[in-house]
Design a protein around this motif. Structure first.
Motif: not given
Ligand code: FES
Length: 396
Positions: A320, A322-323, A339, A342, A344
């Protein structure tokens, strides 16, 4: 006579002459402080109970110190590299994170309980009521306050309790070192050290060296099993996780198909280490998605990646943006990649761009093709964009 004397306050000279007890009393009187209780916790010195309390405080600080040292030891020397199930070192690998948490947690607990216990057992039991005044404190107030604090320190008897002083120093020191080890360790570690080239962070296991071919390897759950993927292996609207497999090279530089056939049939030796390593590297997992034909007609491709798909097959990183959690959920009806960390969501019909949640960058897309001889899918080259969340040298 000064204005202070008119109000019944000492002059500066008188103030300088006063001892701590006098300052304490004066401070209380001036501040409208009513001492409801101010008792020495150990009026009789050297009792067994006092020694017991002292040892108990020292024991907590010692626990903090030992746990802090244990944390540093685990952080530096424990075998933390990923070891798949059914391989040597898997159990040790599984213990790494819990041990870090346990040792640092015990260290924090030791320091906390030690400080609280010391305050309860050795500081004078004081209950005071004071009216609050506005504005900055006067010089007089400040001096009396300092005297009060120094007196509390003396009455706490810390100066003569060497066992508590030493254990507190040990506990707090080791705890401090343990907390410093995390940021310092990441500053000292060279992220390029184990890379195959100086720009290792920019590449993944899909990078082909010297013209070799990197095939899409099926995730069977067995780190030592080798299975490659053909387009017909996937149903329309399905998803499969794949990892890179670097095919053996022939003397002329192309794929050694005879050897590859032997590897797949189990008659040729496969490099077990390479098989396991392909599963270890965190930016290797890829989602191979086969869109339904009616959905494939609506696909919007990303500029510069128009030929990254093979027919209805699209390969996106599982990491992902994001993180870095694995975006393992593909919802066939809406063509959304989810994901779970969080929430996403990425649109598989629009080059996996984010359409919901905290992620702001698309999932990296892997260019795929079918090998003309064997019919297996392979990666034409490595990702040409950053995989996963940002790292410090990223420019996009
Ligand atoms: S790691 Fe995927 S939405 Fe935060």
């Amino acid at each position: 006579m000064s204005e202070q004397n008119k109000e019944g306050l000492p002059t500066e000279a008188e103030l300088a002459e006063m001892d701590r007890d006098q300052l304490l009393k004066l401070g209380g009187k001036l501040d409208d402080v009513e001492l409801v209780e101010y008792t020495d916790p150990w009026p009789v010195k050297g009792t067994k109970a006092e020694k017991r309390a002292e040892r108990a405080v020292a024991a907590w600080f010692t626990l903090a110190g030992l746990s802090g040292l244990a944390f540093i030891g685990v952080f530096l020397w424990w075998p933390w590299h990923y070891a798949p199930a059914n391989t040597d070192g898997h159990v040790l690998y599984l213990l790494y994170t819990p041990l870090l948490g346990l040792t640092l947690g015990l260290s924090i607990l030791g320091v906390g309980v030690g400080v609280v216990m010391y305050a309860k057992k050795f500081l004078p039991h004081e209950v005071a009521v004071q009216q609050r005044h506005e504005g900055r404190s006067t010089e007089l107030d400040r001096q009396t306050f300092v005297a009060h604090m120094a007196d509390a320190g003396d009455r706490s008897t810390i100066a003569r309790r060497s066992i508590i002083k030493r254990s507190a120093l040990f506990g707090a020191g080791a705890f401090g070192l343990a907390t410093a080890a995390l940021p310092l360790g990441s500053l000292i570690h060279n992220p390029h050290k184990d890379s195959t080239n100086e720009n290792g962070l920019w590449h993944t296991g899909w990078l082909a060296h010297d013209g070799e071919r990197v095939f899409l390897r099926r995730d069977t759950g067995d780190a030592h099993a080798l299975e490659l993927v053909k387009p017909e292996d996937l149903d329309a609207g399905s998803m499969e996780t794949v990892f890179p497999f670097h095919a053996p090279k022939s003397a002329s530089g192309g794929v050694d198909y005879a050897k590859l056939d032997g590897m797949l049939a189990g008659t040729e030796r496969v490099d077990e280490h390479e098989l396991v390593e392909a599963l270890r590297r965190s930016d290797n997992p890829v989602m191979l998605i086969r869109l339904r034909p009616e959905d494939a007609k609506r696909v919007v491709k990303h500029q510069g990646q128009e030929d990254f798909n093979f027919g209805d097959y699209y390969a996106y990183t599982k990491i992902c943006s994001h993180l870095g959690c694995p975006t393992s959920l593909y919802e066939q009806r809406t063509n959304r990649i989810l994901c779970p960390c969080h929430q996403s969501q990425f649109d598989a019909l629009q080059y996996a761009k984010p359409i919901f949640g905290p992620a702001t960058r698309k999932l990296a897309q892997l260019p795929i093709e079918v090998d003309e001889v064997t019919g297996y899918l392979y990666a034409r080259h490595d990702f040409n964009e950053a995989v996963g969340p940002a790292f410090w040298e990223r420019k996009s």
